[in-house]
Write an enzyme that holds these catalytic residues in place. Structure first.
Site, PDB file in Angstrom:
ATOM      1  N   ARG A   1       0.835  -1.202   0.000  1.00 32.23           N
ATOM      2  CA  ARG A   1       0.000   0.000   0.000  1.00 32.23           C
ATOM      3  C   ARG A   1       0.875   1.258   0.000  1.00 32.23           C
ATOM      4  O   ARG A   1       2.074   1.189   0.264  1.00 32.23           O
ATOM      5  CB  ARG A   1      -0.905   0.028   1.239  1.00 32.23           C
TER       6      ARG A   1
ATOM      7  N   LYS B   1       2.081   1.657   7.372  1.00 32.71           N
ATOM      8  CA  LYS B   1       2.386   0.822   8.536  1.00 32.71           C
ATOM      9  C   LYS B   1       3.266   1.567   9.531  1.00 32.71           C
ATOM     10  O   LYS B   1       3.855   2.611   9.222  1.00 32.71           O
ATOM     11  CB  LYS B   1       3.102  -0.463   8.088  1.00 32.71           C
TER      12      LYS B   1
ATOM     13  N   TYR C   1      -0.540   4.241  10.712  1.00 29.55           N
ATOM     14  CA  TYR C   1      -0.889   3.251  11.738  1.00 29.55           C
ATOM     15  C   TYR C   1       0.322   3.071  12.634  1.00 29.55           C
ATOM     16  O   TYR C   1       1.450   2.966  12.127  1.00 29.55           O
ATOM     17  CB  TYR C   1      -1.241   1.896  11.105  1.00 29.55           C
TER      18      TYR C   1
ATOM     19  N   HIS D   1      -0.035   1.163  16.148  1.00 24.45           N
ATOM     20  CA  HIS D   1      -0.199  -0.060  16.965  1.00 24.45           C
ATOM     21  C   HIS D   1       0.862  -0.153  18.048  1.00 24.45           C
ATOM     22  O   HIS D   1       1.636  -1.114  18.106  1.00 24.45           O
ATOM     23  CB  HIS D   1      -0.186  -1.306  16.070  1.00 24.45           C
TER      24      HIS D   1
ATOM     25  N   GLU E   1      -5.226   4.428  13.944  1.00 23.28           N
ATOM     26  CA  GLU E   1      -6.171   3.501  14.579  1.00 23.28           C
ATOM     27  C   GLU E   1      -6.818   4.040  15.851  1.00 23.28           C
ATOM     28  O   GLU E   1      -7.756   3.421  16.356  1.00 23.28           O
ATOM     29  CB  GLU E   1      -5.505   2.139  14.859  1.00 23.28           C
TER      30      GLU E   1
ATOM     31  N   ASP F   1      -2.406  -7.442  15.263  1.00 23.50           N
ATOM     32  CA  ASP F   1      -1.697  -6.150  15.288  1.00 23.50           C
ATOM     33  C   ASP F   1      -1.831  -5.458  16.642  1.00 23.50           C
ATOM     34  O   ASP F   1      -1.125  -4.503  16.919  1.00 23.50           O
ATOM     35  CB  ASP F   1      -2.178  -5.233  14.153  1.00 23.50           C
TER      36      ASP F   1
HETATM   37  N1  LIG Z   1      -4.386  -8.009  10.879  1.00 26.10           N
HETATM   38  C1  LIG Z   1      -4.773  -7.000  10.131  1.00 26.10           C
HETATM   39  O1  LIG Z   1      -4.293  -6.820   9.005  1.00 26.10           O
HETATM   40  C2  LIG Z   1      -5.844  -6.057  10.619  1.00 26.10           C
HETATM   41  C3  LIG Z   1      -6.495  -5.179   9.743  1.00 26.10           C
HETATM   42  C4  LIG Z   1      -7.517  -4.358  10.248  1.00 26.10           C
HETATM   43  C5  LIG Z   1      -7.863  -4.426  11.601  1.00 26.10           C
HETATM   44  N2  LIG Z   1      -7.159  -5.289  12.421  1.00 26.10           N
HETATM   45  C6  LIG Z   1      -7.462  -5.430  13.858  1.00 26.10           C
HETATM   46  O2  LIG Z   1      -8.671  -6.153  14.035  1.00 26.10           O
HETATM   47  C7  LIG Z   1      -9.155  -5.868  15.350  1.00 26.10           C
HETATM   48  C8  LIG Z   1     -10.656  -5.558  15.288  1.00 26.10           C
HETATM   49  O3  LIG Z   1     -10.829  -4.298  14.632  1.00 26.10           O
HETATM   50  P1  LIG Z   1     -12.294  -3.669  14.388  1.00 26.10           P
HETATM   51  O4  LIG Z   1     -12.103  -2.504  13.497  1.00 26.10           O
HETATM   52  O5  LIG Z   1     -13.253  -4.728  14.025  1.00 26.10           O
HETATM   53  O6  LIG Z   1     -12.642  -3.126  15.850  1.00 26.10           O
HETATM   54  P2  LIG Z   1     -14.108  -2.696  16.343  1.00 26.10           P
HETATM   55  O7  LIG Z   1     -13.887  -1.770  17.491  1.00 26.10           O
HETATM   56  O8  LIG Z   1     -14.968  -2.274  15.207  1.00 26.10           O
HETATM   57  O9  LIG Z   1     -14.702  -4.078  16.889  1.00 26.10           O
HETATM   58  C9  LIG Z   1     -14.191  -4.765  17.987  1.00 26.10           C
HETATM   59  C10 LIG Z   1     -15.323  -5.507  18.648  1.00 26.10           C
HETATM   60  O10 LIG Z   1     -14.747  -6.356  19.656  1.00 26.10           O
HETATM   61  C11 LIG Z   1     -15.698  -6.414  20.702  1.00 26.10           C
HETATM   62  N3  LIG Z   1     -15.020  -6.932  21.884  1.00 26.10           N
HETATM   63  C12 LIG Z   1     -14.159  -6.308  22.715  1.00 26.10           C
HETATM   64  N4  LIG Z   1     -13.741  -7.148  23.673  1.00 26.10           N
HETATM   65  C13 LIG Z   1     -14.347  -8.342  23.420  1.00 26.10           C
HETATM   66  C14 LIG Z   1     -14.311  -9.617  24.053  1.00 26.10           C
HETATM   67  N5  LIG Z   1     -13.568  -9.839  25.142  1.00 26.10           N
HETATM   68  N6  LIG Z   1     -15.059 -10.619  23.516  1.00 26.10           N
HETATM   69  C15 LIG Z   1     -15.825 -10.404  22.417  1.00 26.10           C
HETATM   70  N7  LIG Z   1     -15.904  -9.213  21.790  1.00 26.10           N
HETATM   71  C16 LIG Z   1     -15.163  -8.208  22.286  1.00 26.10           C
HETATM   72  C17 LIG Z   1     -16.206  -4.990  20.824  1.00 26.10           C
HETATM   73  O11 LIG Z   1     -17.433  -4.909  21.517  1.00 26.10           O
HETATM   74  C18 LIG Z   1     -16.329  -4.588  19.349  1.00 26.10           C
HETATM   75  O12 LIG Z   1     -17.637  -4.831  18.844  1.00 26.10           O
HETATM   76  C19 LIG Z   1      -8.279  -4.714  15.852  1.00 26.10           C
HETATM   77  O13 LIG Z   1      -7.264  -5.223  16.706  1.00 26.10           O
HETATM   78  C20 LIG Z   1      -7.680  -4.152  14.600  1.00 26.10           C
HETATM   79  O14 LIG Z   1      -6.454  -3.467  14.832  1.00 26.10           O
HETATM   80  C21 LIG Z   1      -6.171  -6.087  11.952  1.00 26.10           C
END
Ligand SMILES: NC(=O)c1ccc[n+]([C@@H]2O[C@H](COP(=O)([O-])OP(=O)(O)OC[C@H]3O[C@@H](n4cnc5c(N)ncnc54)[C@H](O)[C@@H]3O)[C@@H](O)[C@H]2O)c1
Length: 377
Positions: free
Chosen positions: A15, A75, A94, A96, A118, A270
Site C-alpha cells: 500500500r 504501517k 498506523y 499499533h 487507529e 496487530d
Molecule cells: N491483521 C490486520 O491486518 C488487521 C487489519 C484491520 C484491523 N485489524 C485489527 O482487528 C481488530 C478488530 O478491529 P475492528 O475494526 O473490528 O474493531 P471494532 O472496534 O470495530 O470491533 C471490535 C469488537 O470487539 C468487541 N469486543 C471487545 N472485547 C471483546 C471480548 N472480550 N469478547 C468479544 N468481543 C469483544 C467490541 O465490543 C467490538 O464490537 C483490531 O485489533 C484491529 O487493529 C487487523
C-alpha cells in the site's frame, strides 16, 4: 506544509499513503507533496500519475524524511524510519503501539508528533481510519480461513458452504465490530453456519438486524466460547479494546477442545493477538501450527490487496491529512477532539492513556505535551 510519502518497507506491504487524488487536494490548498520514487508501484500508481497532480518525486526515503514537515505512511515505522524522524515533525500512520514498548520508546526519543490512524475517533466514537482496513481484513479473514481449511494446505478438508445433503462448516467470529461483521458477511455469503460473539449487546442487536437472522449472535463469555470451540471449523478473532492490547479470548489449554486441523485466524494480531498461541506472521509465510490447530496471524492483511486497500485507506485519511496540513496538529486537534485522540506520542511524551497503560509508561495530557513542544520551538 511540506507533506512527504515514503515507500512502505515492511515485508509484503504494497500500500501507499496517498493517491493522485490526495496529492491534488493538498496541492490545490497550496501544500507541497514529496513522494519517494516508486512509492505507488505496489498499488499500480506510477510516479507520473502523482507528478501530473503536482507532486515532486524525490529519490529516496531519506529525502522524504529530511524535507517533509508531515510524513504520511501506512504501517508503523520500521527501525530505519524511526531513526530518520526528528523533533517537531509530524508522523501520520498506523502505529499499533500497545504491544510494542520499544517502538513507543523510539518515537518518544525522536521528539516527533505521532498521530495513529487507529485511535482517531469520529463524533460517534467510531474508528474512521481503522474501519476501511478492518472491512478488508474481515473479508480476507474468511477467504483465508476457507483456503487453509483445505486438506492439502493442512486444514480439516471441509468446504465452508457444504453442498446439498452435506452440512456446512461452522464459522465462529469473536468480536462483531468492523472486522467481525465483514468476516461474517463473507461466511454467510459462502453459506457457512455462522456465529458472531461480542460483549456488547447493542452491537449484537445491530448485527442481528443487519444479517436478517442469517447468522447467530452470541453474548461472549468464557463459557460460551468453550461451548462453541468443539463445534467450530474456523474461528476468526476480531476483538478490540481501542489503544489497548487485545484481550485473550482463546487460551492454549482451550485448543484441545477444538477439532484437529481446525483454523484460527487472529485478525487482532496487530494489537498483540486475541489467541494466547498467536504470533505475527507474513503473507509469504502466513500460518503455523500449535497443538494440531492451524494459526493464520498476518499482521497486515489488507497489504495483500493494495489496489483495493490503498484507495479505501486514503479516502478515509484524506480529510484529516488536509486538516493537519492546513492548521498543524495542535490547532487541528484542538478543533477536533476525535483527531486529538489519534495523537499517541508528542514531544517525547505518551499522550494516549490506553497506550501509556499498555506499555507501562506515564500518560501526559496532549495539551501539556504540545505546550512543551511549542515552548521548545
Ligand atoms: N491483521 C490486520 O491486518 C488487521 C487489519 C484491520 C484491523 N485489524 C485489527 O482487528 C481488530 C478488530 O478491529 P475492528 O475494526 O473490528 O474493531 P471494532 O472496534 O470495530 O470491533 C471490535 C469488537 O470487539 C468487541 N469486543 C471487545 N472485547 C471483546 C471480548 N472480550 N469478547 C468479544 N468481543 C469483544 C467490541 O465490543 C467490538 O464490537 C483490531 O485489533 C484491529 O487493529 C487487523
Amino acid at each position: 506544509m511540506k507533506v512527504g510519502v515514503p515507500t512502505e518497507i515492511k515485508a509484503d506491504e504494497y500500500r501507499v499513503a496517498i493517491t493522485p487524488a490526495g496529492v491534488r487536494e493538498l496541492a490545490e490548498r497550496g501544500h507541497e507533496v514529496l513522494i519517494q520514487a516508486g512509492a505507488g508501484e505496489g498499488s499500480a500508481i506510477p510516479d507520473a500519475a502523482y507528478e501530473a497532480q503536482g507532486a515532486r518525486i524525490v529519490p529516496d526515503a531519506a529525502a522524504v524524511f529530511e524535507q517533509a514537515e508531515m510524513v504520511m505512511k501506512v504501517k508503523e515505522p520500521q527501525p530505519p524510519e524511526v531513526e530518520m524522524l526528528r523533533e517537531g515533525q509530524t508522523l501520520f500512520t498506523y502505529l499499533h503501539l500497545a504491544p510494542d514498548p520499544e517502538l513507543t520508546r523510539g518515537l518518544q526519543d525522536s521528539g516527533a508528533i505521532c498521530v495513529a490512524y487507529e485511535t482517531v475517533e469520529d463524533e460517534h466514537g467510531r474508528l474512521p481510519l481503522l474501519a476501511p482496513m478492518s472491512e478488508i481484513a474481515g473479508k480476507i479473514a474468511t477467504q483465508a480461513g476457507a483456503f487453509f481449511l483445505e486438506k492439502p494446505l493442512g486444514g480439516r478438508g471441509i468446504l465452508l458452504g457444504g453442498v446439498p445433503g452435506v452440512p456446512a462448516a461452522n464459522v465462529m467470529v469473536i468480536g462483531g465490530g468492523a472486522v467481525g461483521m465483514n468476516a461474517a458477511f463473507i461466511a454467510i455469503g459462502m453459506e457457512a453456519d455462522t456465529f458472531v460473539f461480542d460483549v456488547s449487546i447493542d452491537r449484537l442487536r445491530e448485527l442481528d438486524v443487519a444479517f436478517g437472522g442469517r447468522c447467530s449472535t452470541v453474548f461472549s463469555s468464557v463459557l460460551a466460547i468453550e461451548e462453541m470451540l468443539p463445534r467450530a471449523d474456523l474461528v476468526i478473532g476480531a476483538v478490540l479494546v481501542p489503544g489497548a492490547r487485545a484481550p485473550k479470548v482463546v487460551r492454549r489449554e482451550q485448543l484441545k477442545l477444538m477439532k484437529r486441523n481446525a483454523v484460527l485466524v487472529d485478525v487482532a494480531i496487530d494489537q498483540g493477538g486475541c489467541f494466547e498461541t498467536s504470533r505475527p506472521t507474513t503473507h509469504r509465510d502466513p500460518t503455523f501450527e500449535v497443538d494440531g490447530i492451524t494459526h493464520y496471524c498476518v499482521a497486515n492483511m489488507p497489504g495483500a490487496v493494495p489496489i483495493t486497500s490503498t484507495y479505501a485507506l486514503t479516502n478515509a485519511t484524506q480529510p484529516y491529512a488536509v486538516a493537519i496540513a492546513d492548521r498543524g496538529v495542535a490547532a487541528a486537534a484542538a478543533e477536533d477532539p476525535g483527531l486529538a485522540l489519534g495523537v499517541n506520542v508528542a514531544g517525547g511524551a505518551i499522550t494516549h492513556p490506553a497506550v501509556a497503560e499498555a506499555v507501562g509508561g506515564e500518560h501526559v495530557p496532549l495539551e501539556h505535551a504540545l505546550a512543551l513542544e511549542t515552548q521548545k520551538a
